[in-house]
Write an enzyme that holds these catalytic residues in place. Structure first.
Site, PDB file in Angstrom:
ATOM      1  N   ASP A  85      38.853 -79.016 -57.602  1.00 36.18           N
ATOM      2  CA  ASP A  85      39.211 -80.303 -58.189  1.00 36.18           C
ATOM      3  C   ASP A  85      37.955 -81.018 -58.668  1.00 36.18           C
ATOM      4  OD1 ASP A  85      40.234 -82.770 -58.870  1.00 36.18           O
ATOM      5  OD2 ASP A  85      41.087 -83.222 -56.915  1.00 36.18           O
TER       6      ASP A  85
ATOM      7  N   HIS B 249      50.807 -84.052 -56.721  1.00 31.65           N
ATOM      8  CA  HIS B 249      49.576 -84.605 -56.178  1.00 31.65           C
ATOM      9  C   HIS B 249      49.939 -85.534 -55.035  1.00 31.65           C
ATOM     10  CE1 HIS B 249      46.223 -87.556 -55.933  1.00 31.65           C
ATOM     11  NE2 HIS B 249      45.493 -86.477 -56.136  1.00 31.65           N
TER      12      HIS B 249
END
Length: 387
Positions: free
Chosen positions: A198, A300
């Protein structure tokens, strides 16, 4: 049934150790809960995405802007409420903090609906496709220390030993350092554990493509938010240039924002953030767009136990895509860094890590009505802050 009051609770405490990602470092853990009260004694809970000072701004939007719009309305009229608020805010905030604030209110309305009907939220969404949700461990936050590679490797091993079969790490320190970090983690955990990266939109497309090629060699499953969320063309170029999955969506809002990501084939995996994009009501529309275009969804998840509990319901009700006898299952993103708002907030904790360790990496659904969770008011009172 009528809405009688909406209360924002911003909770905060000091971390023992500084944590960070590609955009900033922080020393405080902050979460923003929304409580919606009704005239029949049913209370719903939701959560707004956005830490730090953003939470205080969202608190004002919830209480000073949204609350006056919907007081006295029937909380079961979720679509009516959503569009009433959105239409009145359209000139002032189609994205960002107004949508984060609406998200927390909307989630609380779904909690109320489930409690009123004595049904879990996943049942209101059409039922559970799965009774247990695979979870992946999220950790390895950036820190300003000289031995970051060694720390990441040790933390990765610890996450694997907790029972997680996949994990995600932060990057964003530049090509050379990022590749070294990913290589250190991969060497530590071996090849049989899933690994995701990420970058929190730290790079341009020109920077991200060669980095992605190095990640491919290291068996990275997806490269999350490599470029700025506004750079739709950059996302698409990355999808075309690389074999590993490109993921994103946490910084996108509403069905209209996600439409751009989806129709332009900007991501291989969509990662909607229900506590930001507009709540469960709007999440369902984003999900419809994604499934209509055969783009897998892995939510998410960032925040307190309220956000975690909400996402368990959404992931349970997520249909298989495209449908098969042995489909790939959606995963729960679970932050493994210390977080009292995740572990201690509820009267009956979710005990995610204990479940993962005992089951080989999966988590059961909350079974109570609504979200199936209840925040501890004494805990909230202890950590609540105001401005």
């Amino acid at each position: 049934m009528k809405i009688t009051k909406i209360i924002s609770h911003v909770l905060q405490y000091d971390l023992e150790e500084e944590l960070g990602y590609s955009q900033q470092y922080y020393l405080k853990r902050t979460t923003h809960l929304v409580e919606v009260q009704t005239d029949v004694g049913i209370t719903g809970w939701g959560e707004c995405f956005g830490g730090g000072n953003v939470a205080f701004a969202n608190k004002a939007i919830v209480e000073k802007v949204i609350q006056p719009m919907i007081l006295g309305m029937n909380p079961l009229n979720r679509e009516v409420i959503w569009h009433t608020v959105y239409n009145l805010l359209r000139d002032h905030g189609q994205k960002g903090m107004p949508m984060q604030s609406l998200s927390g209110v909307d989630i609380a309305l779904w909690d109320i609906a489930g409690k009123a009907l004595n049904q879990p939220v996943y049942q209101l969404l059409g039922g559970a496709f799965r009774e247990r949700i695979p979870a992946y461990g999220y950790g390895m936050m950036l820190q300003r220390v000289p031995d970051l590679k060694e720390r990441f490797a040790e933390e990765a091993v610890a996450i694997r030993e907790k029972g997680f079969r996949a994990m995600k790490m932060k990057t964003g320190l530049g090509h050379k350092k990022d590749v070294e970090l990913v290589e250190a983690v991969r060497n530590a955990i071996g090849d049989d554990v899933g690994l995701m990266v990420d970058a929190n939109h730290a790079y341009t497309t020109r920077e991200a493509i060669p980095m992605g090629r190095e990640f491919e060699k290291l068996g990275v499953d997806w490269f999350e938010e490599p470029v700025a969320p506004e750079d739709y063309r950059g996302y698409r170029d990355l999808c075309e240039a690389l074999d590993l999955n490109i993921s994103g969506g946490e910084c996108e809002f509403t069905r209209w924002g996600h439409r751009e990501l989806i129709q332009n084939r900007c991501v291989d995996i969509l990662q909607p953030e229900v506590c930001a994009l507009g709540g469960i009501t709007e999440y369902q529309k984003v999900l419809a767009l994604a499934t209509a275009n055969f783009i897998p969804v892995i939510n998410h998840v960032w925040g307190s136990a309220v956000a975690v509990g909400t996402n368990l319901h959404l992931l349970a009700a997520l249909p298989d895509l495209p449908g098969a006898a042995h489909p790939v299952q959606p995963m729960l993103e679970y932050d493994t860094t210390p977080n009292r708002f995740r572990e201690e907030l509820l009267t009956e904790p979710l005990r995610i890590q204990e479940q993962v360790a005992a089951s080989g990496g999966t988590v059961a659904l909350p079974k109570g009505p609504g979200l199936g969770i209840e925040p501890d008011r004494d805990f909230i009172k202890h950590f609540e802050v105001d401005v």
